[in-house]
Design a protein around this motif. Structure first.
Motif, short mmCIF file in Angstrom:
data_model
loop_
_atom_site.label_atom_id
_atom_site.label_comp_id
_atom_site.label_asym_id
_atom_site.label_seq_id
_atom_site.Cartn_x
_atom_site.Cartn_y
_atom_site.Cartn_z
N CYS A 111 1.10 4.36 -2.84
CA CYS A 111 0.65 5.72 -2.52
C CYS A 111 1.49 6.76 -3.25
O CYS A 111 2.72 6.76 -3.14
CB CYS A 111 0.71 5.96 -1.02
SG CYS A 111 0.02 7.56 -0.57
N CYS A 159 -4.16 2.55 -2.54
CA CYS A 159 -3.78 1.57 -1.51
C CYS A 159 -4.84 0.49 -1.38
O CYS A 159 -4.53 -0.68 -1.16
CB CYS A 159 -3.54 2.27 -0.18
SG CYS A 159 -4.87 3.37 0.33
N CYS A 202 0.84 -1.20 0.00
CA CYS A 202 0.00 0.00 0.00
C CYS A 202 0.87 1.25 0.00
O CYS A 202 0.59 2.22 -0.70
CB CYS A 202 -0.94 0.00 1.21
SG CYS A 202 -0.12 -0.39 2.76
N CYS A 205 -3.76 12.30 2.78
CA CYS A 205 -4.56 11.33 2.05
C CYS A 205 -5.63 12.04 1.23
O CYS A 205 -6.35 12.90 1.72
CB CYS A 205 -5.23 10.35 3.01
SG CYS A 205 -6.24 9.14 2.15
#
Lengths: 443, 300, 335
Positions: free
Chosen positions: B157, B184, B153, B178
């Motif tokens: 990203c 992810c 993940c 985020c």
């Protein structure tokens, strides 16, 4: 001496247990029989909690074409149908049976007499092989009846019995060839009859001269069966490599052996077919090698399906100190076990115990482009390229470079001086490319 | 001497002119008619090319929105998670439309299987990628649902919104970074990461476990697994909690952030984020045997 | 019992590593090293030591401070580059030029691409060619061999290599038969008693090393055979056509850096193609370019340029010549 053409490696053979006669492993207190033991669709349990079962009783039915029946390997009471950790630790449904006595189904012939006459017709043979749950015992556990049903438009010309056992350490097939040679040969005749072929080749690697001699001598009584010694080279026992070695035919990329008129069965399967057709005995036990350099008593055991692997280890003198890897199968293609409590299944050919040093992989270094992996690849692929393409998630490119042809023999990773996890990535790539191909089919 | 210069200038100019004329006609002939709005929309987008919208890049998203706007007179279903509502209203105004504001989302890690909570049962010795490890075996912690600690993940990203915590083995999501692009979520082979709404003042309550095994089995491998006991389900007044396959799930659209479920959870599997500290300290850290009791009850 | 280890198959590994491969090459270089020390004496030791030390130092510095990766100097690859670079320069080269060469070889040709396994060109050759172009005088004044235990006390007499003599002679319009009288005998050339770079003088010692590499399966036969074969055939045809204009193939084989190039530099795993077909084409290309440069080029020697040019073609060869696949051609003999 015959062999295949491309690539190949020669790992140390380490056949420690080759002189150990097959012993019958005592029946355990409880067995856990997974319902999905074969390639293809899983079988459906047909017994319930509390049912009394006998040895050889059908307990799970395979309904799809590529599926197989599962029979009880013990007599006793069904404790429950619950999940069991398989070799990789994932939960798989299994039938738990508490053992009571050893009562067999009445129609199973338990005598040792050899029945040479094959009275069953072609269709009866295939039906029986299907009904009695025979699968390929070489490791992949592909349902055998499927291989015996030659598709329309194709013609089987030869049956090939795989007695190569090219995996280091393993000796189960070797012992079967020595101790059950007649049964094996009758089994071969049965398979030949089912396929309607006149020729049956038995290929044996040259490191088993006793088996070659024994079978060559006996096979004279059986018309059409020939025994061939093969050069000691891994993966000689790969289906496609074996066909190439014995018939000089190459199975085309993405096709099955029947394309070149061949059907390959393992020696263990031939024995199981004999027992099923002539003696009515379903496949519920098999020969398993338990070995390792530190194992006190490396052996070949006749084991009931569903026996926990830990029982086998116990019978061979217990887990040696410093054991830090247990491999189910051979060292080149086997799976590392997550727990020794996982049960023996139809596809289990051996259990290896490795100490700390043998368990750890060599440190990974930069690739020096030595092309060693390319030279040893028996399929003529470029392992370094396709594993790199997978790493970069370029799956379409990987597919163009024939990643799906890989037979996962592990020769590339075995030989890589940089200790690259080549096969790990290729396997991942095959999984991803397989998904892409399936999705394409849907559209 | 001068003749040469003049000749050079004239011939060069001639060649230039001829080329210009040819170019003009060729350009006319092979002109690609493209909506200028596509360029405008693309200009407005964040140019991250993250694929969070479901299209391979921002250009493709712009093309798709212009096409949909021309056809259906709306751009429903198209949303740029990186740009959020601000960018989407900009895009809409370029296209002469209006969009409803969507609730912003954030990635949430639904596993607490740290190296402490779910101790190693086996040693993994292979390539550091979750995708491979997931296919190979059940994971070092022996929880077949939990985090594999290998960080696919974090690799996926594009916004520096994740990092691996060496100590716990789990990835950590930096909420401020985020953008809920979902990379992810896509990368995780075990579907541990979920996109949930940011919520009022970033407050969130969720079940930090995705294990569907029976309670006893799950707890054997991980101290903080959801055992599906149903206590949270009973205490929730808003029907926000469902229990399926021995696993509780909190519907973030129904959850009113009352925190009752957090208090009753015997294994501390329900997490609350960004809440102020409680005034009255609840009976935290229940005695171990108490947990055992609940577990036994639930097994029966 | 320990924690069980889980990993994908295969679970066994051949007793083989990068270090073993690299040190295998180093062992193969020892005969040539001994010959060079015998003929060039202390100078040879000096050049070898400085070149190796500089290469190792640059590799260590760059790996530690620029790439910031784990130390790689003990994998043996920088050691090989150091030895090969020393083999490719005259024994009287000034220290600072050697260090510059080492920097170019390791710093530019190898580490700037990311280190071991990623360099498109053979580092030692890049170093040598850089020096040859930048310091042509120092790089082409070869000392005449003065064997280690000989009593001759001549100091730093320099002379051209056999190939140099040939090229100059042909330029001046002399006939081959006349030029050959000025050139050391074939025996001297085989053993290495001729002027030239440190490691290239003795064809015999290099051949021994090359055979060792072949026996240990560190290199495969394709590149050496294709390279030597194409040189023999190409020069042979020319020689048969006009023996007064072109020298015989044997001379081409044993002089200059051909043996060194064939066994140690063209076969460099990193910069040569991976499939057998690609390796044969690579060898052929090297041979043809070498001969073309030797006969018609400005430089008397063409091995390094030939190999570097073919290095540049390696990715292309890798893409165009795939290994033979299993099941690609369906051949069924119905017997």
């Amino acid at each position: 001496m015959k062999t295949f053409e491309l690539g190949g490696v020669h790992p140390a053979e380490n056949k420690i247990s080759e002189n150990k006669a097959i012993e019958v492993l005592p029946i355990p207190k409880q067995v856990q029989i997974p319902v999905a033991q074969n390639l293809g669709a899983p079988s459906v349990p047909i017994v319930n909690k509390g049912d009394e079962v006998k040895v050889g009783q059908l307990i799970a039915k395979g309904e799809a074409f590529i599926s197989s029946n599962v029979h009880s390997s013990v007599s006793g009471k069904v404790l429950k149908i619950d999940n069991v950790n398989d070799q990789s630790g994932y939960k798989k449904p299994a039938i738990f049976i508490n053992v009571a006595g050893d009562e067999w189904e009445e129609n199973i012939d338990r005598s040792d007499t050899l029945i040479k006459d094959i009275t069953a017709s072609k269709d009866e043979i295939i039906k029986k092989v299907h009904k009695l749950g025979i699968v390929g015992l070489g490791g992949a556990a592909f349902p055998s009846h499927v291989k015996l049903m030659v598709p329309k438009g194709k013609k089987a010309e030869a049956l090939i019995i795989n007695g190569v056992e090219c995996e280091p350490y393993l000796t189960a097939d070797h012992r079967v060839m020595l101790e059950k040679a007649d049964e094996l040969l009758v089994g071969t005749k049965i398979l030949m009859k089912a396929l309607g072929v006149e020729k049956g080749f038995i290929g044996i690697e040259n490191n088993k001269p006793d088996a070659i001699e024994h079978l060559s001598k006996l096979s004279k009584e059986y018309k059409g069966i020939e025994v061939y010694p093969l050069k000691v080279k891994y993966p000689q026992g790969g289906e496609k490599q074996l066909i190439k070695a014995l018939t000089n035919r190459e199975v085309p990329s993405g096709k099955l052996p029947i394309e070149v008129g061949c059907v390959v069965q393992n020696v263990g399967t031939a024995l199981a077919v004999y027992e099923a057709v002539q003696k009515n005995k379903p496949l519920f036990e098999r020969v398993v090698t338990i070995t390792g350099k530190a194992v006190k008593n490396p052996s070949n055991f006749l084991v009931r399906i569903g026996t926990p692997i830990s029982e086998l280890i116990e019978a061979s003198g217990g887990t040696p100190d410093k054991t830090s890897k247990i491999v189910g199968g051979g060292p080149m293609m086997g799976k590392a076990l997550v727990t020794p409590d996982a049960p023996i299944v139809k596809g289990s050919s051996g259990v290896l115990l490795f100490d700390e040093k043998e368990s750890k992989r060599v440190e990974e270094k930069a690739c020096i482009r030595c092309a060693g992996c390319i030279k040893v690849c028996p399929m003529g692929l470029e392992p370094v390229l396709i594993s790199q393409l997978t790493k970069l998630e370029m799956y379409e490119e990987a597919e163009k470079n024939n990643i799906m042809d890989c037979i996962e023999c592990g020769s590339c990773q075995y030989t890589c001086p940089s200790g690259k996890p080549l096969l790990d990535y290729i396997r991942l790539g095959k999984f991803k490319v397989g998904q892409i191909i399936r999705n394409r089919g849907k559209k | 001497m001068n003749d040469v210069v003049i000749f050079a200038v004239i011939s060069l100019a001639g060649i230039g002119l001829a080329a210009a004329i040819i170019l003009y006609f060729v350009a006319q002939k092979f002109k690609v008619i493209e909506d200028p709005k596509i360029d405008e929309v693309e200009e407005a987008l964040p140019a991250a090319n993250c694929g969070g919208c479901g299209y391979p890049g921002c250009r493709n998203f712009a093309e798709a929105s212009v096409k949909k706007a021309n056809k259906d007179k709306n751009i429903e279903g198209l949303y740029c998670p990186v740009g959020g509502n601000e960018i989407m209203s900009k895009v809409a105004s370029i296209l002469g439309l209006e969009v409803e504001a969507q609730e912003p989302m954030v990635a949430v890690l639904r596993c607490s299987g740290t190296k402490k909570n779910a101790p190693k049962k086996v040693e993994y010795n292979g390539p550091m990628t979750c995708a491979f490890a997931h296919n190979l075996y059940q994971g070092e912690s022996a929880c077949p649902y939990g985090c594999l600690w290998l960080g696919d993940c974090v690799e996926a990203c594009n916004f520096d919104a994740m990092y691996m915590d060496e100590e716990t083995g789990l990835p950590v999501i930096i909420e401020d970074n985020c953008v809920a692009c979902g990379a992810c979520v896509e990368a995780c082979p075990r579907d541990i990461i979920e996109l949930r709404n940011v919520g009022k003042k970033s407050k969130r309550i969720f079940v930090s476990c995705v294990n569907e095994e029976k309670g006893g089995v799950a707890r054997k491998n991980c101290k903080v697994a959801c055992i599906g006991c149903g206590k949270c389900f009973q205490v929730c007044k808003f029907d926000a909690i469902t229990i399926e396959n021995n696993l509780a799930y909190i519907d973030y659209e129904k959850c009113k952030l009352c925190r009752k479920c957090v208090e009753v959870c015997p294994t501390n599997a329900i997490h609350e984020l960004n809440f102020p500290p409680r005034k009255v300290k609840p009976v935290e850290n229940k005695k171990p045997d108490e947990i055992e009791k609940t577990e036994i009850k639930q097994q029966v | 019992m320990n924690l069980l280890t889980v990993s994908g198959s295969p679970h066994i590994h051949e007793d083989n590593s990068v270090k073993k491969v690299m040190y295998g090459v180093v062992y193969a270089l020892i005969p040539a090293m001994l010959v060079s020390v015998y003929f060039f004496g202390f100078d040879a030791v000096r050049v070898l030591l400085i070149s190796v030390a500089a290469c190792l130092l640059f590799e260590w510095l760059i790996q530690k401070y620029l790439i910031k990766g784990p130390a790689t100097i003990n994998d043996g690859s920088a050691l090989i580059t150091g030895i090969l670079l020393a083999f490719n320069v005259p024994s009287n080269l000034p220290i600072w030029i050697i260090i510059v060469g080492a920097f170019v070889a390791i710093g530019i040709a190898k580490m700037s691409f990311g280190g071991l396994g990623k360099n498109p060109f053979n580092p030692a050759l890049v170093g040598r060619v850089f020096l040859l172009i930048s310091f042509p005088v120092q790089m082409t004044s070869w000392p005449v061999p003065k064997p280690l235990f000989s009593s001759v006390v001549t100091d730093a007499i320099t002379g051209p290599t056999p190939l140099g003599i040939l090229k100059d002679g042909l330029r001046d319009g002399e006939k081959i038969s006349d030029i050959m009288t000025q050139i050391p005998s074939y025996l001297q050339q085989l053993v290495g008693d001729i002027g030239g770079s440190l490691g290239e003088v003795s064809a015999i010692a290099l051949l021994i090393g090359g055979l060792y590499l072949l026996l240990r399966k560190i290199i495969t036969w394709q590149i050496p055979v294709a390279y030597l074969g194409s040189v023999i055939i190409f020069t042979g045809i020319l020689w048969l056509a006009n023996p007064e204009q072109f020298v015989n193939p044997l001379f081409h084989l044993i002089t200059g850096g051909l043996m060194l190039g064939v066994f140690f530099m063209a076969t460099d795993m990193v910069s040569s193609p991976m499939s057998s077909k690609g390796q044969i084409i690579f060898g052929l290309g090297c041979g043809i370019i070498t001969v073309v440069i030797r006969i018609w080029g400005a430089y008397p020697e063409g091995v390094s340029f030939a190999i570097l040019i073919m290095n540049a073609l390696t990715p292309l060869l890798n893409n165009s010549f795939k290994p033979k696949r299993f099941g690609e051609i369906v051949k069924i003999d119905h017997k």
